[in-house]
Design a protein around this motif. Structure first.
Motif, PDB file in Angstrom:
ATOM      1  N   PHE A  83       0.816  -1.210   0.000  1.00 27.49           N
ATOM      2  CA  PHE A  83       0.000   0.000   0.000  1.00 27.49           C
ATOM      3  C   PHE A  83       0.851   1.262   0.000  1.00 27.49           C
ATOM      4  N   ASN A  84       2.153   1.111  -0.152  1.00 30.95           N
ATOM      5  CA  ASN A  84       3.069   2.250  -0.213  1.00 30.95           C
ATOM      6  C   ASN A  84       3.281   2.629  -1.676  1.00 30.95           C
ATOM      7  N   PRO A  85       2.851   3.800  -2.115  1.00 35.77           N
ATOM      8  CA  PRO A  85       2.998   4.168  -3.533  1.00 35.77           C
ATOM      9  C   PRO A  85       4.419   4.548  -3.928  1.00 35.77           C
ATOM     10  N   HIS A  86       5.261   4.918  -2.942  1.00 41.95           N
ATOM     11  CA  HIS A  86       6.597   5.444  -3.254  1.00 41.95           C
ATOM     12  C   HIS A  86       7.462   4.474  -4.060  1.00 41.95           C
ATOM     13  N   PRO A  87       7.620   3.208  -3.648  1.00 45.75           N
ATOM     14  CA  PRO A  87       8.477   2.323  -4.443  1.00 45.75           C
ATOM     15  C   PRO A  87       7.959   2.101  -5.858  1.00 45.75           C
ATOM     16  N   LEU A  88       6.637   2.064  -6.031  1.00 48.35           N
ATOM     17  CA  LEU A  88       6.089   1.891  -7.377  1.00 48.35           C
ATOM     18  C   LEU A  88       6.424   3.094  -8.265  1.00 48.35           C
ATOM     19  N   ILE A  89       6.335   4.299  -7.698  1.00 48.14           N
ATOM     20  CA  ILE A  89       6.670   5.497  -8.472  1.00 48.14           C
ATOM     21  C   ILE A  89       8.154   5.492  -8.829  1.00 48.14           C
ATOM     22  N   GLN A  90       9.005   5.090  -7.887  1.00 48.26           N
ATOM     23  CA  GLN A  90      10.435   5.028  -8.179  1.00 48.26           C
ATOM     24  C   GLN A  90      10.747   3.956  -9.230  1.00 48.26           C
ATOM     25  N   LEU A  91      10.012   2.836  -9.204  1.00 50.54           N
ATOM     26  CA  LEU A  91      10.198   1.815 -10.236  1.00 50.54           C
ATOM     27  C   LEU A  91       9.769   2.354 -11.607  1.00 50.54           C
ATOM     28  N   ALA A  92       8.720   3.191 -11.621  1.00 52.57           N
ATOM     29  CA  ALA A  92       8.317   3.823 -12.881  1.00 52.57           C
ATOM     30  C   ALA A  92       9.423   4.737 -13.397  1.00 52.57           C
ATOM     31  N   ALA A 111       0.485   2.665  -8.736  1.00 48.86           N
ATOM     32  CA  ALA A 111       0.883   3.580  -7.665  1.00 48.86           C
ATOM     33  C   ALA A 111      -0.159   4.657  -7.396  1.00 48.86           C
ATOM     34  N   ILE A 112      -0.695   5.252  -8.447  1.00 52.00           N
ATOM     35  CA  ILE A 112      -1.537   6.445  -8.266  1.00 52.00           C
ATOM     36  C   ILE A 112      -2.792   6.163  -7.441  1.00 52.00           C
ATOM     37  N   PRO A 113      -3.487   5.023  -7.624  1.00 54.27           N
ATOM     38  CA  PRO A 113      -4.644   4.759  -6.747  1.00 54.27           C
ATOM     39  C   PRO A 113      -4.263   4.648  -5.272  1.00 54.27           C
ATOM     40  N   LEU A 114      -2.990   4.351  -4.961  1.00 58.23           N
ATOM     41  CA  LEU A 114      -2.557   4.208  -3.575  1.00 58.23           C
ATOM     42  C   LEU A 114      -2.236   5.547  -2.927  1.00 58.23           C
ATOM     43  N   MET A 115      -2.211   6.624  -3.726  1.00 60.95           N
ATOM     44  CA  MET A 115      -1.877   7.945  -3.192  1.00 60.95           C
ATOM     45  C   MET A 115      -3.090   8.511  -2.458  1.00 60.95           C
ATOM     46  N   TYR A 140       6.337  10.955 -20.530  1.00 57.03           N
ATOM     47  CA  TYR A 140       5.196  10.140 -20.092  1.00 57.03           C
ATOM     48  C   TYR A 140       4.180  11.009 -19.347  1.00 57.03           C
ATOM     49  N   ARG A 141       4.303  12.330 -19.474  1.00 56.54           N
ATOM     50  CA  ARG A 141       3.475  13.208 -18.664  1.00 56.54           C
ATOM     51  C   ARG A 141       1.988  13.033 -18.962  1.00 56.54           C
ATOM     52  N   GLY A 142       1.656  12.733 -20.194  1.00 56.24           N
ATOM     53  CA  GLY A 142       0.252  12.522 -20.530  1.00 56.24           C
ATOM     54  C   GLY A 142      -0.347  11.352 -19.776  1.00 56.24           C
ATOM     55  N   VAL A 143       0.441  10.294 -19.610  1.00 57.42           N
ATOM     56  CA  VAL A 143      -0.016   9.148 -18.832  1.00 57.42           C
ATOM     57  C   VAL A 143      -0.268   9.570 -17.387  1.00 57.42           C
ATOM     58  N   VAL A 144       0.683  10.332 -16.835  1.00 58.57           N
ATOM     59  CA  VAL A 144       0.565  10.776 -15.440  1.00 58.57           C
ATOM     60  C   VAL A 144      -0.699  11.604 -15.253  1.00 58.57           C
ATOM     61  N   GLY A 152      -9.059  10.531  -9.384  1.00 58.88           N
ATOM     62  CA  GLY A 152      -9.552  11.587  -8.517  1.00 58.88           C
ATOM     63  C   GLY A 152      -8.496  12.409  -7.832  1.00 58.88           C
ATOM     64  N   LYS A 153      -7.266  12.426  -8.330  1.00 57.14           N
ATOM     65  CA  LYS A 153      -6.194  13.197  -7.688  1.00 57.14           C
ATOM     66  C   LYS A 153      -6.105  14.627  -8.227  1.00 57.14           C
ATOM     67  N   VAL A 154      -6.710  14.887  -9.391  1.00 58.79           N
ATOM     68  CA  VAL A 154      -6.812  16.257  -9.901  1.00 58.79           C
ATOM     69  C   VAL A 154      -8.240  16.464 -10.389  1.00 58.79           C
ATOM     70  N   SER A 155      -8.718  17.692 -10.309  1.00 60.77           N
ATOM     71  CA  SER A 155     -10.086  18.016 -10.710  1.00 60.77           C
ATOM     72  C   SER A 155     -10.216  18.012 -12.226  1.00 60.77           C
ATOM     73  N   GLN A 156     -11.451  18.038 -12.712  1.00 60.69           N
ATOM     74  CA  GLN A 156     -11.698  18.081 -14.150  1.00 60.69           C
ATOM     75  C   GLN A 156     -11.062  19.326 -14.762  1.00 60.69           C
ATOM     76  N   ARG A 157     -11.210  20.473 -14.075  1.00 62.53           N
ATOM     77  CA  ARG A 157     -10.652  21.720 -14.608  1.00 62.53           C
ATOM     78  C   ARG A 157      -9.132  21.650 -14.676  1.00 62.53           C
ATOM     79  N   ALA A 158      -8.513  21.160 -13.588  1.00 67.11           N
ATOM     80  CA  ALA A 158      -7.053  21.040 -13.590  1.00 67.11           C
ATOM     81  C   ALA A 158      -6.597  20.047 -14.647  1.00 67.11           C
TER      82      ALA A 158
END
Length: 724
Positions: A83-92, A111-115, A140-144, A152-158
């Protein structure tokens, strides 16, 4: 609770911020040691703290540009707490450095659902900021952005603003997308320049290679056939795949499928219908299209009964060139003019787990008559709507063959292991046996041309001249108990002479077997280990134990040591382990395979027949079972069918994988093989490839121990990267 581990963790974090990476590693390691000594701490706290420390070590190694070590510690961090997102993000991030877009997307999607705001990982905003600014993830920013919005980590407007800025930035830099399918997804836009509804499905399906992504869904195959059918009257076998289970489960089989696109295509094939039982009018295979929100149209086979008596009709289901299950329909042919009402009983497989890519080659060895087996093959890149095709058959003429044949050969190998035969002579004997098996099974069975025209060239392409090449995967789905497929040594007459393949079958391919009634697990955990080490005279068992204890000290696994029959019985009724590893003596009983044994001390033992009733509970977690003992992979026919350890663990207990030895193994090499196998598996190699490389690690002149191991599993299964 002592705060001392937190002090060292904070010191490590401070050192990272000030680019003192070597010091950071020492502080995190000290925090890890101190945290492990707090026995009264809750398990959630310990796993979270361990995971943070391991991930911090991984980040520090990344700063030192020691990327392999960084990868290893991030994987350990994820295994310790899922349930720790940090190692998954570092693996990415590490995958981005290696230019592996599939892995980048996979890790980010996990990772992102675990944030989320939690007492253990309360830093959603810094993580989100890091994902949107990390230079390694720029292309890969579009994927992010998409995944952040989807969860649900950023709003529709953002989301709209970030996506538009990202797209404009790419165009200004004339930057192409990292994946053609991703580019196509971004151009499918609704008015206003934003992706249309359904964009997510296209985006996720295209980015990571469509064959690897999908969602596990359960559908219910309904096989309609009468319980009793009249002689010589055509009868319809009607198969539908339904969204909901039927109230009457008599003719039903649960199918765990993988939805990559709708409708799903499932191939149903009648397996070896004998002409003395039924004649098949029309095709014996067909494709069922399964819609997303309803039931399929029926697929109908027409069978004409030819002789009275109890009959069994087998139907094999495949999806995307991957074996799903085999259903057995039990009916009776009668001489009356009309069929009697009632549904034939359908015997089906237990539930399976979702699958990724299919094996490169699947070989079906299926019993046709008492001593005849058909051979069918399926390649992973063939049309998913085409069933496996029959290429030949094996006919065993001799009474008791091939069991008698192989028992004699195994006894000869056992004798050479214990007698100290000269190395060259022993190696020659093993190679001759491999050539003989290839001649009798592949050449006479009709697989020779398929091997040299398709299998051998594929392995040569994958090798590429590198020592650490990844071999093509081969899955053998068989209800034949005797043949050691690992030992095949191919050869051919080229016209200029005899060319012998320099590698045995299990060296050239990432090879795994499976039985014909259920599918193996596509992923496994490698944390909770039940280590069965009864008293014995095996000199190298302690080295095996030491290796497990070392991995436990490193936070890579939690080991429960079992040293008696009583303790083992307790475990079997309780279960909960991801791996069950035996290090002991074994003996196979050819005439009564259910009475084969592994020794649990001087006067106690465990037999396949003992693993029944309440002692099957351990299989609920679908563990990997490794019987590192002699003769534990062998099987034979018993009272009502196949019996032996593989049959007991795979079919009866429903484990996710099984490893055993086909003949006597050298004590030292058996120990080295096991240690190497678990190390490779923990580094992320698939089961089949970890098995193959572990063989090569112990390959030595004059000792065939590396050839004696058999793997029953999905060869592509890996250590799980996501919480279950």
């Amino acid at each position: 609770m002592s705060e001392e581990p937190n002090v060292f963790f904070d010191l490590g974090t401070l050192c990272l911020e000030n680019h003192r990476s070597s010091e950071a590693i020492k502080h995190f390691q000290r925090a890890l040691e101190l945290a492990s000594g707090i026995a009264t701490a809750p398990e959630d706290w310990r796993s979270a703290r361990d995971s943070k420390c391991l991930s911090g070590i991984g980040v520090a190694y990344g700063h030192l540009q020691q990327y392999e070590e960084s990868w290893r510690y991030q994987e350990l961090a994820h295994q310790r707490c899922r349930f720790n997102p940090h190692p998954l993000i570092q693996l990415a991030v590490l995958s981005a450095r290696k230019n592996e877009p599939v892995s980048v997307r996979t890790f980010l999607a996990e990772a992102i659902p675990l944030m989320k705001d939690s007492p253990y990982f309360p830093d959603v905003k810094p993580l989100k900021t890091y994902l949107l600014t990390a230079p390694e993830l720029e292309k890969y920013r579009g994927v992010v952005i998409y995944l952040l919005h989807r969860h649900g980590k950023v709003s529709q407007r953002a989301y709209e603003l970030l996506m538009r800025l990202w797209q404009e930035g790419r165009l200004n830099r004339l930057e192409t997308s990292f994946d053609v399918d991703a580019e196509t997804a971004f151009t499918r836009q609704a008015p206003g320049g934003m992706p249309s509804e359904g964009f997510g499905d296209v985006f996720l399906g295209g980015l990571a290679g469509p064959k690897e992504e999908g969602l596990e869904v359960i559908r219910y195959g309904q096989l309609g056939f009468p319980a009793r059918v009249p002689l010589q009257r055509p009868q319809a076998l009607r198969i539908t795949i339904n969204r909901q289970p039927a109230q009457d489960e008599e003719g039903q089989v649960a199918l765990h499928l993988f939805a990559r696109q709708w409708p799903m295509k499932v191939v149903a094939t009648l397996v070896n219908v004998r002409p003395e039982d039924f004649l098949v009018e029309g095709a014996s295979s067909g494709v069922i299209e399964v819609p997303k929100d309803g039931d399929s149209e029926p697929l109908v086979f027409v069978l004409v009964p030819q002789s009275p008596g109890p009959k069994t009709v087998r139907v094999r289901f495949e999806q995307d060139n991957t074996f799903v299950t085999t259903a057995r329909i039990h009916t009776e042919v009668i001489e009356r003019a009309q069929a009697e009402p009632g549904q034939a009983m359908v015997e089906a497989a237990p539930a399976i787990e979702p699958r990724g890519l299919p094996p490169n080659f699947t070989l079906y060895i299926e019993r046709d008559a008492e001593r005849t087996y058909s051979i069918s093959v399926c390649t992973g890149d063939s049309d998913p709507g085409v069933p496996a095709w029959r290429v030949g058959e094996l006919t065993f003429e001799q009474e008791g063959s091939p069991g008698l044949y192989m028992r004699t050969r195994f006894e000869e190998l056992d004798a050479t292991v214990t007698s100290g035969v000269a190395a060259a002579r022993y190696a020659d004997a093993v190679e001759r046996l491999g050539n003989n098996l290839y001649q009798k099974l592949f050449i006479r069975g009709g697989l020779d041309s398929f091997y040299w025209e398709q299998m051998y060239p594929r392995s040569k392409q994958r090798a590429g001249g590198a020592e650490a090449w990844s071999a093509p995967t081969v899955q053998i789905v068989s209800d034949e108990p005797y043949i050691p497929w690992e030992l095949l040594r191919p050869y051919r007459d080229t016209g200029q002479g005899i060319e012998v393949d320099p590698l045995f079958f299990c060296e050239r391919f990432a090879l795994a077997r499976w039985l014909d009634v259920q599918h193996s697990a596509s992923s496994l955990d490698l944390f909770k280990v039940a280590l069965v080490v009864p008293p014995s005279n095996l000199g190298f068992v302690q080295e095996e134990v030491d290796a497990f204890e070392r991995m436990q000290r490193e936070g890579r696994m939690k080991v429960e040591r079992i040293e008696s029959k009583e303790a083992l019985d307790t475990f079997l009724t309780r279960g909960g382990a991801h791996v069950v590893h035996f290090a002991c003596h074994g003996r196979f009983e050819q005439e009564q395979p259910g009475r084969s044994l592994v020794m649990l001390g001087s006067h106690t033992s465990l037999r396949p027949d003992d693993v029944t009733g309440k002692y099957l509970a351990f299989g609920r977690s679908r563990p990997l079972v490794f019987l590192n003992a002699c003769d534990t992979a062998r099987q034979s026919f018993g009272l009502t069918g196949l019996e032996g350890w593989a049959e007991t663990f795979v079919r009866t207990a429903g484990v996710g994988g099984f490893i055993g030895s086909t003949w006597q193994a050298t004590d030292e090499l058996a120990c080295r093989f096991a240690i190497s196998f678990y190390e490779l598996l923990s580094k992320g190699l698939p089961l089949g490839e970890a098995m193959r490389r572990a063989r090569m690690a112990i390959k030595s002149s004059g000792d065939a121990t590396y050839l004696s191991y058999a793997l029953y599993a999905n060869p592509r299964a890996r250590v799980r990267r996501a919480a279950v």
